[in-house]
Write a protein that holds these residues in place. Sequence first.
Motif, short mmCIF file in Angstrom:
data_model
loop_
_atom_site.label_atom_id
_atom_site.label_comp_id
_atom_site.label_asym_id
_atom_site.label_seq_id
_atom_site.Cartn_x
_atom_site.Cartn_y
_atom_site.Cartn_z
N TYR A 34 0.82 -1.22 0.00
CA TYR A 34 0.00 0.00 0.00
C TYR A 34 0.85 1.26 0.00
O TYR A 34 2.05 1.22 0.27
N LEU A 90 -2.88 -8.75 2.82
CA LEU A 90 -4.33 -8.59 3.00
C LEU A 90 -4.87 -10.01 3.11
O LEU A 90 -4.79 -10.79 2.15
N TRP A 144 -8.89 -2.42 7.83
CA TRP A 144 -9.26 -1.30 6.96
C TRP A 144 -10.59 -0.73 7.48
O TRP A 144 -11.24 -1.36 8.32
N GLN A 147 -16.14 -1.44 4.34
CA GLN A 147 -16.16 -1.37 2.87
C GLN A 147 -17.48 -0.79 2.33
O GLN A 147 -18.57 -1.19 2.74
N ARG A 167 -14.02 -3.31 -10.22
CA ARG A 167 -12.67 -3.70 -9.81
C ARG A 167 -12.76 -4.62 -8.57
O ARG A 167 -13.35 -4.26 -7.57
N TYR A 169 -10.54 -6.95 -5.69
CA TYR A 169 -9.20 -7.04 -5.11
C TYR A 169 -8.93 -8.40 -4.49
O TYR A 169 -7.85 -8.61 -3.94
N ALA A 189 -4.31 -2.65 -5.18
CA ALA A 189 -4.38 -1.22 -4.82
C ALA A 189 -3.29 -0.38 -5.51
O ALA A 189 -3.56 0.76 -5.93
N SER A 206 -14.52 -0.83 -1.44
CA SER A 206 -13.30 -0.67 -0.65
C SER A 206 -13.55 0.32 0.48
O SER A 206 -14.68 0.70 0.76
N SER A 207 -12.45 0.73 1.11
CA SER A 207 -12.53 1.66 2.24
C SER A 207 -12.42 3.11 1.78
O SER A 207 -11.99 3.39 0.65
N THR A 210 -8.74 3.83 0.81
CA THR A 210 -8.32 3.47 -0.55
C THR A 210 -8.88 4.45 -1.58
O THR A 210 -8.22 4.74 -2.58
N PRO A 231 -12.11 -5.79 6.31
CA PRO A 231 -10.98 -6.71 6.04
C PRO A 231 -9.74 -6.28 6.80
O PRO A 231 -9.60 -5.10 7.16
N1 PCA Z 1 -8.37 -1.38 0.60
C1 PCA Z 1 -7.66 -2.42 -0.08
C2 PCA Z 1 -8.18 -3.69 0.48
C3 PCA Z 1 -9.32 -3.35 1.35
C4 PCA Z 1 -9.32 -1.87 1.39
O1 PCA Z 1 -10.07 -1.19 2.09
C5 PCA Z 1 -7.92 -2.38 -1.55
O2 PCA Z 1 -8.91 -1.79 -1.99
O3 PCA Z 1 -7.16 -2.98 -2.29
#
Ligand code: PCA
Length: 331
Positions: A34, A90, A144, A147, A167, A169, A189, A206-207, A210, A231
């Motif tokens: 990340y 992850l 994280w 989501q 998308r 992950y 990511a 996602s979060s 991200t 996650p």
């Molecule tokens: N961000 C990472 C994994 C989970 C998150 O919140 C991503 O989107 O790849």
Amino acid sequence: MNRSLLARMAAALACLSVAGFAQAQTKWDLPSAYAPANFHTENLEFFAKEVETATGGKLKINVHSNASLFKAPEIKRAVQGGQAQLGEILLVNYENENPLFGMDGIPFLATSYDQAKALQQVQLPALDKYLAGQGMKILYTVPWQPQGIYSKKPVNALADMKGMKWRAYSPATAKMAELMNLQPVTIQAAELSQALATGVVETYISSSATGIDSKTYESIKYFYEIQAWIPKNAILINLKAFNALDKATQDAVTAAAAKAQERGWKISEEKEAAFKQILRDKGMTLAPPSATFAADLSKVGTVMLSDWEKKSAPQGADLIAQYRKLVPAAK
Ligand code: PCA
């Protein structure tokens, strides 16, 4: 003794003392996937500093962020093989290897931080047992933020998303595309911002963190706070490397890891509101899902849970039952 013999002896001595110094300082590599400014990465840097200070410089951990040393899906194997002594993964990325890795990615099973903590109590001992067989253990975890769904188009019902480029992950987020009638493309990511800029991605889950790392607000305007799951990243350590340390250094690593876990869970939760505010300030619309959209997604969650229980039978259903016993107390 002649001069040249003396010179050679001096050179040999110098070599020995250099070797002695190199032995006194152990250097470890910690690959992560990340961005450098991501809160997970900052926490890793802090952890590394604490270890260095506590050991008086005896153990130096170099953090390699943004998948610069290994790509996200390769980090676990690198730690297992000893190419890296420890690394951040992850967990849900490895669900195809063993369903246990995906337990914190089941939609709507654990959606608050308290629930995520309860889930961790059940998931981690099971995972550590499995990882011990591969010569590794989990040093600590950091979650994280919950989501949510980013979407180019406004969404009132799941049908509004039909055919959009989604998308994924992880294996589970790829599977969701199938259940939601979307076109999946798996992108880690580190490559997300480019994929967004080139239009390869129109929606993803996602979060808030991200969304910021990838500058999602430059191409996507909506973020639906569906709170689907929380996650976790886990810092894996190679047991051979850990066991090779002297006792005092091992204790320093363990103590710094415990602090990093506490700090990481706290920061993740505390920063959520501020991260969402950044998304708003950048022009995004944040909203809870409509009742219809929420009901559509809940059906997806039911299928995902029963699929997971099947895949992980017989252990999975038992773990879910253990978790459900903890949850009333956790909230
Ligand atoms: N961000 C990472 C994994 C989970 C998150 O919140 C991503 O989107 O790849």
